[in-house]
Design a protein around this motif. Structure first.
Motif, PDB file in Angstrom:
ATOM      1  N   TYR A 273      65.019  54.697  25.044  1.00 28.31           N
ATOM      2  CA  TYR A 273      63.996  53.910  24.331  1.00 28.31           C
ATOM      3  C   TYR A 273      62.998  53.306  25.323  1.00 28.31           C
ATOM      4  N   LYS A 274      63.515  52.775  26.449  1.00 27.56           N
ATOM      5  CA  LYS A 274      62.619  52.193  27.456  1.00 27.56           C
ATOM      6  C   LYS A 274      61.713  53.261  28.056  1.00 27.56           C
ATOM      7  N   ALA A 277      58.936  54.160  25.593  1.00 32.18           N
ATOM      8  CA  ALA A 277      57.924  53.108  25.528  1.00 32.18           C
ATOM      9  C   ALA A 277      57.054  53.093  26.784  1.00 32.18           C
ATOM     10  N   THR A 281      53.080  53.856  26.557  1.00 28.88           N
ATOM     11  CA  THR A 281      52.213  52.715  26.852  1.00 28.88           C
ATOM     12  C   THR A 281      51.291  52.992  28.036  1.00 28.88           C
ATOM     13  N   SER A 337      61.357  49.589  16.831  1.00 32.41           N
ATOM     14  CA  SER A 337      60.286  49.183  17.742  1.00 32.41           C
ATOM     15  C   SER A 337      59.837  50.344  18.627  1.00 32.41           C
ATOM     16  N   ALA A 338      60.771  51.170  19.082  1.00 29.68           N
ATOM     17  CA  ALA A 338      60.382  52.341  19.866  1.00 29.68           C
ATOM     18  C   ALA A 338      59.547  53.302  19.023  1.00 29.68           C
ATOM     19  N   VAL A 341      55.934  52.179  18.907  1.00 30.01           N
ATOM     20  CA  VAL A 341      55.170  52.545  20.101  1.00 30.01           C
ATOM     21  C   VAL A 341      54.671  53.985  19.991  1.00 30.01           C
ATOM     22  N   VAL A 366      51.367  49.787  19.353  1.00 33.32           N
ATOM     23  CA  VAL A 366      52.073  49.959  20.622  1.00 33.32           C
ATOM     24  C   VAL A 366      52.546  48.606  21.164  1.00 33.32           C
ATOM     25  N   LEU A 370      56.343  47.521  21.731  1.00 29.04           N
ATOM     26  CA  LEU A 370      56.717  47.233  23.109  1.00 29.04           C
ATOM     27  C   LEU A 370      57.304  45.841  23.248  1.00 29.04           C
ATOM     28  N   THR A 401      61.556  52.255  33.389  1.00 23.11           N
ATOM     29  CA  THR A 401      60.227  51.909  32.884  1.00 23.11           C
ATOM     30  C   THR A 401      59.140  52.260  33.904  1.00 23.11           C
TER      31      THR A 401
END
Length: 477
Positions: A273-274, A277, A281, A337-338, A341, A366, A370, A401
């Motif tokens: 997921y990170k 994102a 992003t 939430s992912a 994004v 986004v 995020l 990330t």
């Protein structure tokens, strides 16, 4: 854990210190970019030297996080954090004596070492400070909100200070913030408990290979964006180092990063997921900046205003993270939430050229996603790890990330370089160049959307895989 605080207010001193740590990292990144032209004139720095003023920090910071995370789990999280803060203050003070670009690059590299020692620890210590997952989410949200506020106000504050003070003041600001962080953590967080650490030998070879892999992986995107001929050799070296690192971790008796821990559902899902994102992003931020200033011809001030939806949602959204997580639960909040994004990137890819309203919607989607996934996915990773591995877990989420963000920039920059002809930074594009940019931007957005969506789907399936059914052993007659 029986004596852990039962509210954020009860841990205000510790949270002040941890928030100050994250503020330094976010403020340091954003405020320095404003001063680069001034630094270039003052130190007679070349374009390459200026690039390394920021690049040295990023490569060292990203490359060393895993190694320092492993050390913190062995020798003490609080101890390493306090040591890093002393180094940060000393490196920032050294800025006052810099007279050449090379000296500034060395100072920035040293600052990157200090950041690698402190930044992941803010998450690990906040997680271990509380026993309740809801308080962990709220504490992490508070810390990240302070950091994001620094990221948002950094350029404006830096521009104001440059009008009345030399550029060195921008980096000297780290000194009082580091001192505040030191006092808050030393007074508000108990000394490291030996029972919460582990004494496995340090995997020196693994640490060296991991640092090399991540450092090269962070260097490669800048080379792709610049069109450097070294981009492919550096990428090949990064891949080779990564392969050797994986082989080392599989064969070492005491690996730096145990592959079995990364394979746990909460850990693997949270990292995916990170990564999704970070990829989406970074790619969107780069492409939108080029669209507003070069394609649409907006001046820098107007383009900065055009990014306000993202800034507003990132800062104001902190108030909604805790209610949303309470309603959805940690697991559901992570994939929702992912998905937000990825949806924002998809909106921009498909509709962003039709008008600014679609760009603003994409930026808001986004930012909203995020804001939540940055907290929830990281908490889930730490929930999935043993208590004596939380520091390297926090370092791993930050590293993923950083690398994913670099990959987003590399993909976007490479596709633009392949499709767009001529100098992209020229003030007036021809009709053909405008068409080429539209094609390249749409293709880059599509590639990033597909990859990020695949990561989200994989993470969802990984964390929702049904537990294997254990059949009862046959009863012997």
């Amino acid at each position: 854990m029986a004596t852990s605080p039962r509210s954020l207010r009860a841990a205000w001193l510790a949270l002040t210190g941890l928030s100050a740590v994250f503020l330094v990292e976010m403020l340091d990144n954003s405020i320095l970019n404003v001063a680069l032209p001034t630094i270039g004139r003052d130190l007679h720095a070349s374009t390459v030297a200026l690039q390394w003023v920021t690049g040295a920090y990023a490569v060292v910071f990203g490359g060393l996080m895993l190694a320092f995370g492993a050390l913190a789990d062995r020798f003490g999280r609080r101890r390493l954090m306090l040591t890093g803060l002393v180094l940060l203050g000393a490196a920032s003070l050294a800025t006052a004596f810099v007279t050449t670009a090379e000296q500034l690059i060395a100072v920035r590299a040293l600052t990157g070492v200090a950041a690698a020692m402190t930044t992941p620890g803010s998450m690990a210590l906040a997680f271990r400070l509380f026993a309740d997952d809801r308080l962990r989410v709220r504490a992490t949200t508070l810390i990240s909100t302070v950091g994001l506020a620094g990221l948002a106000i950094g350029p404006a504050a830096g521009g104001f200070l440059l009008a009345v003070a030399p550029w060195q003041v921008l980096l000297l600001m780290n000194v009082p913030i580091a001192a505040l962080a030191f006092l808050g953590i030393r007074s508000g967080i108990a000394a490291d408990d030996p029972a919460g650490l582990h004494r496995d030998p340090v995997d020196v070879a693994g640490a060296a290979l991991g640092t090399t892999t991540i450092g090269l992986a962070l260097l490669a995107p800048t080379l792709f964006v610049d069109g450097s001929p070294a981009r492919w050799p550096v990428t090949a070296a990064a891949v080779l180092a990564a392969i050797l690192f994986v082989l080392r971790q599989r064969s070492a008796r005491h690996p730096l990063l145990d592959p079995r821990l990364i394979g746990r559902p909460l850990v693997a899902g949270g990292l995916a997921y990170k990564a999704a994102a970070g990829l989406a992003t970074a790619g969107l931020g780069y492409l939108v900046t080029l669209q507003l200033q070069l394609d649409w011809g907006w001046p820098p001030a107007q383009a900065a205003l055009g990014l306000l939806p993202q800034v507003i949602v990132l800062i104001a959204g902190g108030a909604f993270v805790d209610p949303f997580v309470r309603w959805a639960g940690l697991d559901r909040a992570a994939w929702l939430s992912a998905t937000s994004v990825v949806a924002g990137l998809a909106v921009w890819t498909g509709l962003g050229r039709l008008g600014y309203a679609w760009v603003a919607l994409a930026l808001a989607l986004v930012a909203a996603g995020l804001r939540v996934v940055g907290v929830v996915a990281a908490v889930n990773v730490l929930r999935g790890l043993p208590e004596n591995r939380t520091s390297i877990g926090a370092a791993l989420t930050d590293t993923v990330t950083e690398v994913a963000s670099g990959a987003g920039l590399a993909v976007s920059g490479t596709i633009l370089a392949a499709v767009f002809t001529g100098d992209i930074a020229t003030s007036h594009w021809s009709a053909r160049q405008t068409t080429e940019f539209a094609t390249a931007a749409r293709l880059a957005g599509l590639v990033l959307t597909v990859v990020a969506a695949a990561l989200v789907v994989w993470a969802y399936r990984r964390t929702h895989r049904p537990a294997p059914v254990r059949r009862p052993a046959p009863v012997e007659a």
